[in-house]
Design a protein around this motif. Structure first.
Motif, mmCIF file in Angstrom:
data_model
loop_
_atom_site.group_PDB
_atom_site.id
_atom_site.type_symbol
_atom_site.label_atom_id
_atom_site.label_comp_id
_atom_site.label_asym_id
_atom_site.label_seq_id
_atom_site.Cartn_x
_atom_site.Cartn_y
_atom_site.Cartn_z
ATOM 1 N N TRP A 82 22.969 -19.677 63.724
ATOM 2 C CA TRP A 82 24.128 -19.071 63.071
ATOM 3 C C TRP A 82 24.583 -17.755 64.309
ATOM 4 O O TRP A 82 25.830 -17.535 64.227
ATOM 5 C CB TRP A 82 23.593 -18.245 61.811
ATOM 6 N N VAL A 139 22.287 -25.214 57.525
ATOM 7 C CA VAL A 139 21.914 -25.974 56.288
ATOM 8 C C VAL A 139 21.430 -27.490 56.552
ATOM 9 O O VAL A 139 20.464 -28.004 56.131
ATOM 10 C CB VAL A 139 23.190 -26.101 55.351
ATOM 11 N N LEU A 161 20.725 -19.103 53.236
ATOM 12 C CA LEU A 161 21.660 -20.179 53.901
ATOM 13 C C LEU A 161 23.279 -19.766 53.367
ATOM 14 O O LEU A 161 24.006 -19.699 54.095
ATOM 15 C CB LEU A 161 21.471 -21.665 53.292
ATOM 16 N N TRP A 162 23.197 -18.971 52.089
ATOM 17 C CA TRP A 162 24.490 -18.508 51.483
ATOM 18 C C TRP A 162 24.729 -17.298 52.611
ATOM 19 O O TRP A 162 26.127 -17.244 52.954
ATOM 20 C CB TRP A 162 24.250 -18.024 50.261
ATOM 21 N N TRP A 163 23.888 -16.575 52.985
ATOM 22 C CA TRP A 163 24.090 -15.206 53.785
ATOM 23 C C TRP A 163 24.653 -15.746 55.177
ATOM 24 O O TRP A 163 25.636 -15.169 55.837
ATOM 25 C CB TRP A 163 22.881 -14.463 53.910
ATOM 26 N N LEU A 219 25.531 -18.978 44.374
ATOM 27 C CA LEU A 219 25.465 -19.056 45.680
ATOM 28 C C LEU A 219 25.803 -20.173 46.440
ATOM 29 O O LEU A 219 26.252 -20.408 47.522
ATOM 30 C CB LEU A 219 24.088 -18.668 46.036
ATOM 31 N N ALA A 278 26.203 -18.698 55.801
ATOM 32 C CA ALA A 278 27.371 -19.147 55.659
ATOM 33 C C ALA A 278 28.640 -18.205 55.374
ATOM 34 O O ALA A 278 29.698 -18.497 55.517
ATOM 35 C CB ALA A 278 27.409 -20.317 54.693
ATOM 36 N N THR A 279 28.369 -17.108 54.790
ATOM 37 C CA THR A 279 29.340 -16.364 54.117
ATOM 38 C C THR A 279 29.499 -14.867 55.111
ATOM 39 O O THR A 279 30.446 -14.461 54.815
ATOM 40 C CB THR A 279 29.120 -16.071 52.935
ATOM 41 N N SER A 285 29.290 -23.779 60.924
ATOM 42 C CA SER A 285 28.831 -23.048 59.683
ATOM 43 C C SER A 285 27.778 -24.008 59.135
ATOM 44 O O SER A 285 27.187 -23.522 58.491
ATOM 45 C CB SER A 285 29.841 -22.606 59.243
ATOM 46 N N SER A 286 28.279 -25.226 59.071
ATOM 47 C CA SER A 286 27.078 -26.043 58.284
ATOM 48 C C SER A 286 25.910 -26.381 59.029
ATOM 49 O O SER A 286 24.942 -27.106 58.486
ATOM 50 C CB SER A 286 28.060 -27.273 57.803
ATOM 51 N N SER A 328 25.024 -28.014 48.872
ATOM 52 C CA SER A 328 26.168 -27.223 49.116
ATOM 53 C C SER A 328 27.179 -28.074 49.808
ATOM 54 O O SER A 328 28.423 -27.695 49.942
ATOM 55 C CB SER A 328 25.880 -26.063 50.002
ATOM 56 N N THR A 344 28.500 -20.799 49.024
ATOM 57 C CA THR A 344 28.165 -21.501 50.243
ATOM 58 C C THR A 344 29.042 -22.540 50.651
ATOM 59 O O THR A 344 29.614 -22.963 51.521
ATOM 60 C CB THR A 344 26.731 -21.984 50.437
#
Length: 474
Positions: A212, A424, A172-174, A123, A176-177, A420-421, A456, A127
């Motif tokens: 987001w 985080v 945070l992966w969700w 993940l 970002a992706t 996108s960052s 990340s 990310t």
């Protein structure tokens, strides 16, 4: 002689290093975690259990009392213990208890946490790749997480640190992706709701979720932002709202999260107000609380803590009273429940609150700067454990952590214009400010989720340097 067709043909499966780096990181990370579980934990924790710490009992007993007595509480003698632990981790632990039994539950939980943390390596990779659009940065971030010792040492402990770290990285992966859509924002809300049930401060991930959603909409699409945010909140409430409903229906109290005591006997009003007073002028409250409880000599007070000699005298009277009839300080000293029919918690709480108000009125700027800055310095530059005796290995490890954090700060700077960052970055900054300035009770494990998430962006500076070295523009 003509070259044979067999020698000139392109291999069917050409070797590509890019195809093996990630599998190697995952396999190496899993091997390192299992090695720590089977060998390293016993060495690291020495005479202590590699599976339990001071918080373990509150998580495990919450489930066991529910299973065995029908009451969700880690201390049946303390009414507030029914609210002390949100159900995310106790039920995670309890599922292992039901499957593996009391004899093997701790080992099974540790193994599951190792597996989840191996998934977290991927993940972090995904990310980082989404944030930087560079596979090399993703490899570096994943490698740093795979070998990050401050995550690994918590994997064997039955406590919420490891699961909370995984859930944070997952959320945070969700963000970002995944593109912003009705389905995805609803799932994001569900994930944040679960995160809050694991560790209450993870509810702040609602803000990165809104960032987001907002970042994916133009300023003219406010209606869509409101609609999607509402759907996300519905997903969040779907999981969270069960907790306050349970508290009201079964415990007859309106409790959104947990009481100030968190159900612990030692954190009654007498101790909580005394600790708040000490944290106004010292980052090391335990030394003074030990003394107030009668466990140790009283350290010297910094200049200006007391308004005058009369206030100093009043404080010493409170200290003496705390040792006689303060329920929290009694537990602090003797590690057992205060069982006398009366106590003086209310009077002690009033006294310590008055001392705290007096100090803030006289030293408002100092109150909001001195301890917070000391905490921030410790959070970034701590180089040894409190009880390490100056261990060189521990100093090196914390020095390594400081370098990683500085590297991540550089990564934040490089990616500052990448929307996108921002989720985080927000989470990292919020957690450091919340722990160091708001809560003031700085334990390095409280920063674990923030430290893990910010890894990340750790690969970005390396790629920037590589590009500069090759003559490319950053």
């Amino acid at each position: 002689m003509p070259v044979s067709a067999e020698r000139t043909a392109t291999p069917r499966f050409p070797f590509s290093p890019a195809k093996v780096v990630l599998p190697l990181l995952l396999m190496g990370g899993l091997a390192l975690r299992l090695l720590f579980l089977w060998v390293g934990a016993g060495v690291y924790y020495k005479s202590n259990s590699p599976f339990c710490n001071g918080d373990t009992d509150s998580f495990t007993q919450s489930f066991l009392n529910l299973w065995q007595h029908g009451v969700y509480s880690f201390n049946l003698l303390n009414a507030e213990a029914a609210f002390g632990r949100l159900p995310g981790y106790p039920f995670f632990w309890g599922a292992h208890y039901l499957v593996f039994g009391a004899q093997h539950v701790f080992q099974a939980v540790a193994f599951s946490q190792c597996l989840l943390d191996t998934v977290a390596i991927y993940l972090i990779y995904a990310t980082a790749r989404a944030l930087t659009c560079d596979i090399r940065a993703a490899w570096i971030s994943a490698a740093l997480y795979a070998c990050y010792p401050f995550v690994i040492v918590w994997l064997t402990i039955s406590g919420s640190e490891s699961l909370a770290t995984f859930v944070t990285i997952l959320i945070l992966w969700w963000l970002a992706t995944r593109p912003v859509s009705t389905r995805n924002v609803f799932i994001a809300g569900l994930l944040v709701g679960f995160g809050l049930l694991v560790r209450e401060y993870l509810g702040v991930l609602l803000v990165p979720m809104f960032i987001w959603i907002y970042s994916a909409n133009d300023a003219k699409e406010r209606g869509r932002f409101v609609r999607l945010s509402t759907i996300a909140v519905m997903g969040f409430l779907l999981l969270y709202v069960g907790w306050p409903i349970r508290n009201y229906v079964f415990q007859h109290r309106f409790m959104l999260l947990k009481p100030p005591t968190a159900g612990y006997d030692r954190y009654a009003d007498d101790v909580n107000t005394a600790r708040a007073w000490v944290y106004g002028w010292s980052p090391d409250a335990d030394a003074y609380l030990d003394a107030i409880a009668g466990k140790a000599p009283l350290p010297a007070f910094p200049q200006g803590v007391f308004k005058d000699s009369a206030e100093r005298e009043r404080a010493y009277q409170l200290f003496a009273q705390a040792q006689q009839c303060g329920t929290g300080f009694y537990n602090w000293r003797y590690l057992k429940r205060y069982d006398r029919p009366t106590n003086c918690n209310a009077e002690l709480a009033s006294g310590f609150t008055g001392l705290n108000s007096s100090y803030k009125q006289r030293h408002l700027l100092r109150y909001w700067t001195e301890v917070p800055l000391l905490n921030l310095k410790k959070a970034f530059f701590k180089n040894q454990l409190m009880n390490s005796g100056g261990s060189r290995l521990v100093s090196l490890l914390f020095g390594y952590r400081t370098l990683i954090l500085l590297l991540c700060a550089w990564g934040v700077f490089l990616l500052r214009q990448n929307r996108s960052s921002w989720p985080v970055m927000f989470f990292f900054v919020f957690m450091y400010l919340f722990i160091c300035i708001g809560l003031r009770q700085l334990e390095m494990r409280y920063l674990l989720q923030a430290d893990a998430a910010i890894l990340s962006v750790a690969g970005a500076p390396f790629v920037w340097l590589l590009n500069r070295f090759k003559g490319k523009t950053a």
